[in-house]
Enzyme design. Sequence first.
Site, PDB file in Angstrom:
ATOM      1  N   GLU A  37       0.829  -1.210   0.000  1.00  0.00           N
ATOM      2  CA  GLU A  37       0.000   0.000   0.000  1.00  0.00           C
ATOM      3  C   GLU A  37       0.861   1.257   0.000  1.00  0.00           C
ATOM      4  O   GLU A  37       0.515   2.257  -0.625  1.00  0.00           O
ATOM      5  CB  GLU A  37      -0.949   0.012   1.201  1.00  0.00           C
ATOM      6  CG  GLU A  37      -1.945  -1.138   1.258  1.00  0.00           C
ATOM      7  CD  GLU A  37      -2.877  -1.203   0.058  1.00  0.00           C
ATOM      8  OE1 GLU A  37      -2.935  -0.226  -0.708  1.00  0.00           O
ATOM      9  OE2 GLU A  37      -3.536  -2.246  -0.116  1.00  0.00           O
ATOM     10  N   THR A  43       0.820   5.579  -7.445  1.00  0.00           N
ATOM     11  CA  THR A  43       1.698   4.819  -8.320  1.00  0.00           C
ATOM     12  C   THR A  43       0.933   3.618  -8.877  1.00  0.00           C
ATOM     13  O   THR A  43       0.212   2.954  -8.149  1.00  0.00           O
ATOM     14  CB  THR A  43       2.935   4.328  -7.527  1.00  0.00           C
ATOM     15  OG1 THR A  43       3.490   5.433  -6.818  1.00  0.00           O
ATOM     16  CG2 THR A  43       3.976   3.739  -8.444  1.00  0.00           C
ATOM     17  N   GLY A  81      10.011   7.132  -6.820  1.00  0.00           N
ATOM     18  CA  GLY A  81       9.517   8.471  -6.519  1.00  0.00           C
ATOM     19  C   GLY A  81       8.946   8.624  -5.120  1.00  0.00           C
ATOM     20  O   GLY A  81       8.833   7.651  -4.368  1.00  0.00           O
ATOM     21  N   TYR A 120      -6.059   6.449   3.920  1.00  0.00           N
ATOM     22  CA  TYR A 120      -6.155   5.360   2.949  1.00  0.00           C
ATOM     23  C   TYR A 120      -5.388   4.119   3.412  1.00  0.00           C
ATOM     24  O   TYR A 120      -5.965   3.024   3.520  1.00  0.00           O
ATOM     25  CB  TYR A 120      -5.651   5.781   1.557  1.00  0.00           C
ATOM     26  CG  TYR A 120      -5.486   4.563   0.689  1.00  0.00           C
ATOM     27  CD1 TYR A 120      -6.614   3.940   0.154  1.00  0.00           C
ATOM     28  CD2 TYR A 120      -4.245   3.952   0.516  1.00  0.00           C
ATOM     29  CE1 TYR A 120      -6.500   2.765  -0.561  1.00  0.00           C
ATOM     30  CE2 TYR A 120      -4.133   2.779  -0.193  1.00  0.00           C
ATOM     31  CZ  TYR A 120      -5.251   2.191  -0.735  1.00  0.00           C
ATOM     32  OH  TYR A 120      -5.150   1.017  -1.406  1.00  0.00           O
ATOM     33  N   ASP A 138      -9.353   5.845  -1.954  1.00  0.00           N
ATOM     34  CA  ASP A 138      -8.309   6.333  -2.857  1.00  0.00           C
ATOM     35  C   ASP A 138      -8.974   7.090  -4.005  1.00  0.00           C
ATOM     36  O   ASP A 138     -10.171   7.368  -3.967  1.00  0.00           O
ATOM     37  CB  ASP A 138      -7.473   5.155  -3.369  1.00  0.00           C
ATOM     38  CG  ASP A 138      -8.254   4.318  -4.352  1.00  0.00           C
ATOM     39  OD1 ASP A 138      -9.494   4.348  -4.308  1.00  0.00           O
ATOM     40  OD2 ASP A 138      -7.629   3.625  -5.179  1.00  0.00           O
ATOM     41  N   CYS A 191     -15.392   2.022 -13.912  1.00  0.00           N
ATOM     42  CA  CYS A 191     -15.739   3.424 -13.665  1.00  0.00           C
ATOM     43  C   CYS A 191     -14.487   4.280 -13.815  1.00  0.00           C
ATOM     44  O   CYS A 191     -14.038   4.952 -12.891  1.00  0.00           O
ATOM     45  CB  CYS A 191     -16.344   3.554 -12.265  1.00  0.00           C
ATOM     46  SG  CYS A 191     -17.216   5.101 -11.971  1.00  0.00           S
TER      47      CYS A 191
END
Length: 344
Positions: A37, A43, A81, A120, A138, A191
């Site tokens: 997570e 990412t 990153g 999250y 998220d 979605c």
Amino acid sequence: MLESSEFNHNLLDWYQSNKRTLPWRQTRDPYRIWLSEVMLQQTQVTTVIPYYEKFITKYPDIDSLAEADEEALLKDWEGLGYYNRIRNFHAAVKEVRDNYNSTVPERPETFFNLKGVGPYIGGAVQSIAFNHLLAAVDGNVLRVISRLDADGRDVARASVQKDIKKRIEEIIPLEAGDFNQALMELGATICTPRAPKCIMCPVQEHCEAYSRNIVSELPVKKKAKRKNEIYYNVYFILNDRNEILLRKQEGTLLQGMYELPKYDVDTSVESIEEDLQLSIDTSGRHVGSGKHVFTHQVWYMEGYVLHTRDRHPDFVPLEDVGGLPMSRAMQKIYEQFEVPAERM
DNA sequence: TAGTCGTGGTG
DNA sequence: TCACCAAGACT
């Protein structure tokens, strides 16, 4: 509004027959779920997978990661990153080792207090690993819920996100982990931000935006600010021992990553000598250019080779450079130097 | 609250 | 090319 029982049934039923659950989640190992997570924030899954495999092999549990050297962790994180993520995770894992007997806390209040654990990650780990009835909101979930409710509020606002989290927790079933993953999976595959596949949606009949034909207008987001453009000269400063000057990046951006000395393009060589406390002998060969786009900045870089005979503590043997953590931005310019150098 | 923090994929 | 976005958190 969502009819909880029928909505939940349709969603979970769809998820069971379509799921492509990330394999490590089936272990329900809280450490593995937590690590993934952390990597997954902002990412994509396909980007994360090789990094996850490398980490879980080198650091298979709390103790091995807690004991790792921070610079080694940064090197392993190189290219992924948001480098503060691994620093925060390292700190949190060390706290788990020291204060919780190397066991990931099963009490939400305890887990949420660890570094780098926000709404999250806290909700995701606690629901997937321990079945706590917490939402994991998220970007996917924000989009899905804003459409189901035809909610035109700005989903970037923290108050709206809090609201959506609360709203999910009112209807979340006992299979909380599956439910959260189903919502995310729905957002990722059906979605979607553009060209959503409403025709295939298992909860189409519960979707307010679909019935009003405003799916493409949601979610509402403010436009991003224009990026700041920065022009740097980047210097390959070499001595007569086959060494190059590198330093650790300071400040907040790319903190702790190694960089070639870089200066605003209008900085004079004299100022650079002053700043670095060494004298430049020969100067000037242009080795190439680079451009790198960050979230809020764009760097335009021009690379030049300089020579010195002075000593300096920050010189690194050229063959050691590859072992140091370096950002993609800096790699882009460094690569252009490395190749011609090998041909010499 | 709004700005900051990386990098790669996509239409 | 370029804006948007990705299983967000911190200050």
